[in-house]
Design an enzyme around this catalytic site. Structure first.
Site, PDB file in Angstrom:
ATOM      1  CB  THR A 155      -0.942  -0.007   1.212  1.00 57.48           C
ATOM      2  OG1 THR A 155      -1.848  -1.108   1.067  1.00 57.48           O
ATOM      3  CG2 THR A 155      -1.752   1.278   1.288  1.00 57.48           C
ATOM      4  CE  LYS A 230      -5.527  -2.273  -1.590  1.00 56.95           C
ATOM      5  NZ  LYS A 230      -5.860  -1.022  -0.899  1.00 56.95           N
ATOM      6  CG  HIS A 254      -6.602   3.381   1.573  1.00 52.59           C
ATOM      7  ND1 HIS A 254      -5.265   3.079   1.699  1.00 52.59           N
ATOM      8  CD2 HIS A 254      -7.186   2.903   2.695  1.00 52.59           C
ATOM      9  CE1 HIS A 254      -5.060   2.474   2.854  1.00 52.59           C
ATOM     10  NE2 HIS A 254      -6.220   2.353   3.481  1.00 52.59           N
TER      11      HIS A 254
END
Length: 371
Positions: A155, A230, A254
């Protein structure tokens, strides 16, 4: 009441869960404009179905990073699932395995990588937040590898936590009977109460704000697992991710929980796909609630999609059975959409099967219908 679609689980979850927990799962950042757009943008895409094609056999199977799965619908990382149901990530892992698809486990899970591995066979990815203490990161990645996880979803959009006003109002914190299990032995598993959001304070104290492209390369020195980046929304970052050695890209905002007023992921998808030029697979995360949404994402070039909130809402409502039902309903809706669009396999789903409201007609091109 019989549940007939994925979105119906949200109202049930709202009734069952404490307000702090439901708001944590459901809310977005600031004005929640992007949260609304993540769903609304799908309604700005219309189908151009083809007819009189033999659709008696539909094949939805695909491969992701070399792993064969039953459909291009996978489970996104969502934190702290035991707040939704006592079985938490165990239930989600079993449901994903039963559906023949991939589950991504959050760094901030309330079950550890080892515990999730103990639920039985299944293809699992591990979502990673990079902590200031890189020894913690290296240890966590090695544990995920040993537990049989097949990829790292890094992330990259959270150097700081987005301003989630519901969490501030509720003074959100992890309930005292739960811990962030992957960090339990490292004195990082608990979340202190704060004057605003306990999670925001935790992130400010632990997550590395200096994270940069060089760290994607560093990660490759400590693991042989493929790395999915991501949180990509632009062509520029797509090219940089590929240069840095990413094995794939997840177009994600997100769940609209970080920077508000970024585009819906389905709107950003095509720009990323074009920049990737087929060099790595591109996946979509955010806003998918129908099989028609899955088809639209694939028509715009996604290799597959990830669902998050439908998992925690169905988990809260019906535990493992709820997650199984969500996956089954999306599968059946997607199969029906393929059939009614005249597509027998994923490779037959093309850009010509859809038209988007945000397309601008080019000189000499056919005029587009007004939606």
């Amino acid at each position: 009441m019989e549940i007939t679609n994925v979105t119906e689980y949200e109202a049930i979850a709202k009734q069952k869960l404490p307000k702090m927990v439901f708001d944590y799962y459901a809310s977005g950042a600031e004005d929640q404009w992007t949260l609304y757009q993540n769903r609304h943008a799908f309604s700005q895409i219309l189908f151009r179905p083809r007819i009189l094609i033999d659709v008696s056999k539909i094949d939805m199977a695909t491969t992701v990073l070399g792993f064969k799965i039953s459909m291009p619908i996978m489970i996104a990382p969502t934190a702290m699932q035991k707040m939704a149901h006592p079985e938490g990530e165990y239930a989600t892992a079993r449901a994903a395995s039963a559906a023949g698809t991939i589950m991504t486990l959050s760094s901030w899970a309330t079950s550890s990588v080892e515990e999730v591995a103990s639920t039985g066979p299944g293809i699992r990815f591990f979502q990673l937040y990079v902590y200031k203490d890189r020894h913690v990161v290296a240890q966590l990645v090695r544990r995920a590898e040993r537990a049989g996880f097949k990829a790292i979803a890094l992330t990259v959009d959270t150097p700081r936590l987005g301003r989630r006003e519901a969490d501030i109002k509720n003074r959100f914190t992890l309930p005292p009977f739960l811990t962030l299990k992957n960090f339990e032995g490292l004195d990082l598993g608990k979340m202190d109460k704060a004057d605003d959001s306990g999670l925001a304070s935790y992130v400010a104290g632990q997550i590395d704000r200096t994270l940069s492209w060089k760290d994607v390369k560093w990660l490759q020195t400590i693991t042989n697992l493929p790395i999915l980046v991501k949180g990509v929304l632009t062509a520029e970052d797509t090219r940089l991710a590929i240069q840095a050695g990413a094995a794939g890209i997840i177009v994600s905002n997100h769940g609209a929980r970080q920077l508000d007023y970024v585009p819906a992921t389905i709107m950003a998808l095509e720009e990323v796909v074009k920049a990737a030029q087929g060099r790595v697979p591109v996946f979509l995360d955010g806003g998918v609630r129908r099989g028609t949404d899955v088809f639209k994402a694939l028509a715009l070039g996604a290799s597959g999609i990830f669902i998050g909130r439908p998992v925690v809402f169905s988990l809260a409502a019906e535990g493992e059975a709820g997650v199984r039902k969500v996956l089954q309903m999306l599968r059946e809706e997607f199969e029906l959409t393929m059939a009614l669009s005249g597509c027998r396999s994923l490779k037959e789903i093309t850009r010509d099967h859809i038209v988007t409201e945000w397309e601008v007609p080019r000189p000499g091109s056919r005029p587009l219908p007004r939606l």
